[in-house]
Design an enzyme around this catalytic site. Structure first.
Site, short mmCIF file in Angstrom:
data_model
loop_
_atom_site.label_atom_id
_atom_site.label_comp_id
_atom_site.label_asym_id
_atom_site.label_seq_id
_atom_site.Cartn_x
_atom_site.Cartn_y
_atom_site.Cartn_z
CG HIS A 66 -12.44 4.94 2.80
ND1 HIS A 66 -13.18 6.02 3.29
CD2 HIS A 66 -11.13 5.40 3.13
CE1 HIS A 66 -12.30 6.97 3.27
NE2 HIS A 66 -11.00 6.55 3.54
CG ASN B 263 -10.22 1.99 18.43
OD1 ASN B 263 -10.11 0.81 18.79
ND2 ASN B 263 -9.51 2.11 17.36
CD GLU C 42 -8.68 -0.01 3.98
OE1 GLU C 42 -8.20 0.27 5.16
OE2 GLU C 42 -8.84 0.73 3.21
CG MET D 32 -12.47 11.47 17.41
SD MET D 32 -13.34 12.97 17.56
CE MET D 32 -14.33 12.92 16.02
NE ARG D 33 -5.80 7.97 19.66
CZ ARG D 33 -4.89 7.38 18.98
NH1 ARG D 33 -4.62 6.21 19.65
NH2 ARG D 33 -4.51 7.91 18.16
CE LYS E 211 -0.60 2.62 6.54
NZ LYS E 211 -2.02 2.73 6.27
CG HIS F 134 -13.46 3.57 6.66
ND1 HIS F 134 -12.75 2.51 6.23
CD2 HIS F 134 -12.61 4.49 6.63
CE1 HIS F 134 -11.26 2.78 6.48
NE2 HIS F 134 -11.24 4.23 6.62
NE ARG G 32 -9.95 13.59 2.42
CZ ARG G 32 -9.15 12.71 2.52
NH1 ARG G 32 -7.88 12.76 2.56
NH2 ARG G 32 -9.59 11.42 2.79
N GLY H 32 -14.31 4.76 14.46
CA GLY H 32 -15.34 3.86 14.31
C GLY H 32 -15.22 2.58 15.33
N GLY I 173 -10.31 3.54 12.66
CA GLY I 173 -9.83 4.13 13.90
C GLY I 173 -10.65 4.65 14.97
CG ASN J 239 -1.84 1.02 1.33
OD1 ASN J 239 -1.73 1.99 0.74
ND2 ASN J 239 -2.64 1.09 2.31
NE ARG K 91 -5.67 2.06 -0.47
CZ ARG K 91 -5.84 3.31 0.19
NH1 ARG K 91 -4.50 3.67 0.59
NH2 ARG K 91 -6.91 4.13 0.27
P1 ADP Z 1 -6.30 6.06 8.76
O1 ADP Z 1 -7.43 6.68 8.03
O2 ADP Z 1 -5.07 6.93 8.73
O3 ADP Z 1 -6.12 4.62 8.47
P2 ADP Z 1 -7.16 5.34 11.16
O4 ADP Z 1 -8.26 4.33 10.64
O5 ADP Z 1 -6.09 4.71 11.91
O6 ADP Z 1 -6.86 6.44 10.05
O7 ADP Z 1 -7.90 6.19 12.26
C1 ADP Z 1 -7.30 7.31 12.81
C2 ADP Z 1 -8.13 8.12 13.81
O8 ADP Z 1 -8.68 7.31 14.73
C3 ADP Z 1 -7.41 9.21 14.63
O9 ADP Z 1 -8.45 10.44 14.63
C4 ADP Z 1 -7.35 8.78 15.88
O10 ADP Z 1 -7.78 9.68 17.01
C5 ADP Z 1 -8.71 7.79 15.89
N1 ADP Z 1 -8.85 6.83 17.15
C6 ADP Z 1 -8.14 5.93 17.10
N2 ADP Z 1 -8.36 5.41 18.64
C7 ADP Z 1 -9.10 6.16 19.11
C8 ADP Z 1 -9.94 6.08 20.39
N3 ADP Z 1 -9.79 4.99 21.00
N4 ADP Z 1 -10.84 7.03 20.62
C9 ADP Z 1 -11.23 7.87 19.62
N5 ADP Z 1 -10.51 7.99 18.66
C10 ADP Z 1 -9.44 7.10 18.02
#
Ligand code: ADP
Length: 404
Positions: A187, A342, A389, A291-292, A21, A215, A248, A340, A338, A14, A98
């Site tokens: 996606h 977590n 993926e 987002m964390r 990756k 997603h 974005r 969705g 990420g 990827n 990919r």
């Molecule tokens: P990418 O599109 O780069 O592959 P990811 O699917 O890894 O991204 O998602 C990254 C996002 O997920 C970031 O905004 C990150 O803060 C969020 N994220 C990961 N773990 C958590 C969590 N426990 N709570 C809230 N957001 C999270």
């Protein structure tokens, strides 16, 4: 050389603008023998991070100035003694790439030949940030692994079943045809993976399944799935449309672009950078696209962070509602990627106003990140399904080879 009967080792590549990756699978049991990333390609301090057999992990500095160097590093990594194949077998039997944009031509993964490469090149203008690097990855990999089949798996492919009324923009037809302006969606590999997983977990055949798949990662999109097929998606001609994303903007009034060009004297490149790299959660929070961190700031009283979360959630809920209306019947709402997978607070906030659609979240199950996070009386299932993926690309690679 014919492909070895067993084991079948598929390398998934990827390639992004400054990182590649990779994951090497033993497809006998879909086991990731090694996975990792070469980052900071062409920048200071490039490095390789990897895990071997889901056990040992490491990060090492590497000397790479371009994608070709990075792939050479990956090939050397795969050659480590601890990853040696059984006697008589190859280290890599096939490579799956990919590719972000497959235009209207590719609705399925394909074996890469000169025609496929030409088509990927043709779509450079439609995905200028992605297809050229994907292409460079393919060329360099073909040099490194010349005797094995290479397959392309397109992010847009799953969305090729979207009907004209959903993919057509209300603009002059001749202009759109000339430039191939229409909704393509992105996606797709992730939306397809979670759709297949939902069918497996729910023990339902795909053609019986109506879903909305969310997603929510750094890039975000929501897809409406009818009878197992994508029938609408939030991302459009480019990955800018739809949800609020890390950097974005997602949907805005297109006249804002004209307004900024007139009143701020912004150039095309300025607006491009503004909407793709300086907007979204980053702009709303004023400090981060993670987002964390935004959720943490919001819970300690940061009002900008709180508004960022509310705007993100409002937009997501709007798409879920619109797609549910279009589907008529909804079996499950799926959260992945990420955020969705977590973030229980985001899932809870998105579902809060959706009882009108028969969606009821169970707080405890949601906080525990269970697979089913709906109440027993919810008429729609709400599911958390981690996306994968890479394994989808590996499966697709194997299946195109077996069917060719
Ligand atoms: P990418 O599109 O780069 O592959 P990811 O699917 O890894 O991204 O998602 C990254 C996002 O997920 C970031 O905004 C990150 O803060 C969020 N994220 C990961 N773990 C958590 C969590 N426990 N709570 C809230 N957001 C999270």
């Amino acid at each position: 050389m014919p492909m070895a009967d067993s084991p079948k080792r598929v390398l998934v590549i990827n390639a992004g603008s400054s990182s590649i990756k990779f994951c090497l699978y033993d497809m006998e049991n879909e086991f990731p023998l090694t996975r990792g990333i070469v980052e900071r390609i062409g920048l200071d301090d490039p490095r390789l991070s990897y895990t071997i057999k889901d056990a040992t992990s490491a990060t090492e500095p590497v000397a790479v100035k371009d994608h070709r160097d990075a792939l050479r590093v990956i090939a050397q990594h795969i050659d480590r003694p601890e990853l040696s194949p059984p006697a008589g077998h190859r280290a890599v039997d096939a490579v799956g790439h990919r590719v972000v944009h497959g235009g209207e031509k590719f609705s399925q993964p394909v074996l890469i030949d000169e025609d496929v490469k030409r088509a990927i090149r043709e779509y450079f203008p439609l995905a200028p940030l992605h297809n050229p690097v994907n292409y460079r990855g393919i060329e360099a990999c073909q040099e490194l692994f010349p005797d094995v089949p290479h397959a392309a798996v397109f992010d847009t492919a799953f969305h090729q079943t979207i009907p004209p009324e959903a993919y057509t923009y209300a603009m002059p037809v001749e202009l759109c045809e000339r430039h191939r302006i229409r909704k393509y969606g992105f996606h797709g590999t992730s939306h397809r993976y979670v759709t297949l997983e939902a069918a497996r977990i729910l023990k339902t055949s795909l053609d019986q399944l109506n879903l909305i798949t969310c997603h929510l990662g750094n890039g975000c999109s929501i897809t409406a799935v009818r009878s197992g097929k994508s029938v609408d998606t939030s991302i459009g001609f480019t990955p800018l449309e739809g949800l609020v994303m890390g950097t974005r903007s997602g949907d805005i009034d297109p006249a804002i672009v004209l307004f900024l060009m007139r009143h701020e004297k912004m150039t095309v490149d300025d607006v491009d950078e503004l909407l793709n790299k300086k907007s979204g959660l980053l702009a709303l929070s004023g400090s981060t696209n993670d987002m964390r961190d935004i959720l943490e700031a919001a819970s300690s009283g940061d009002t900008r962070a709180a508004l960022a979360v509310e705007v993100f959630v409002h937009r997501a809920r709007k798409y879920v509602g619109a797609f549910a209306a279009g589907l008529g019947r909804l079996d499950a709402l799926i959260f992945t990627a990420g955020i969705g997978e977590n973030s229980s607070p985001i899932r809870e906030a998105v579902c809060a106003e959706l009882e009108i659609l028969g969606i009821q979240l169970d707080s405890e199950r949601n906080q525990a990140n269970e697979t089913f996070v709906n109440t027993d009386s919810s008429s729609v299932k709400v599911m958390v399904i981690p996306t994968d993926e890479e394994v989808m690309i590996a499966r697709d690679t194997l299946s195109v080879i077996e069917n060719s």
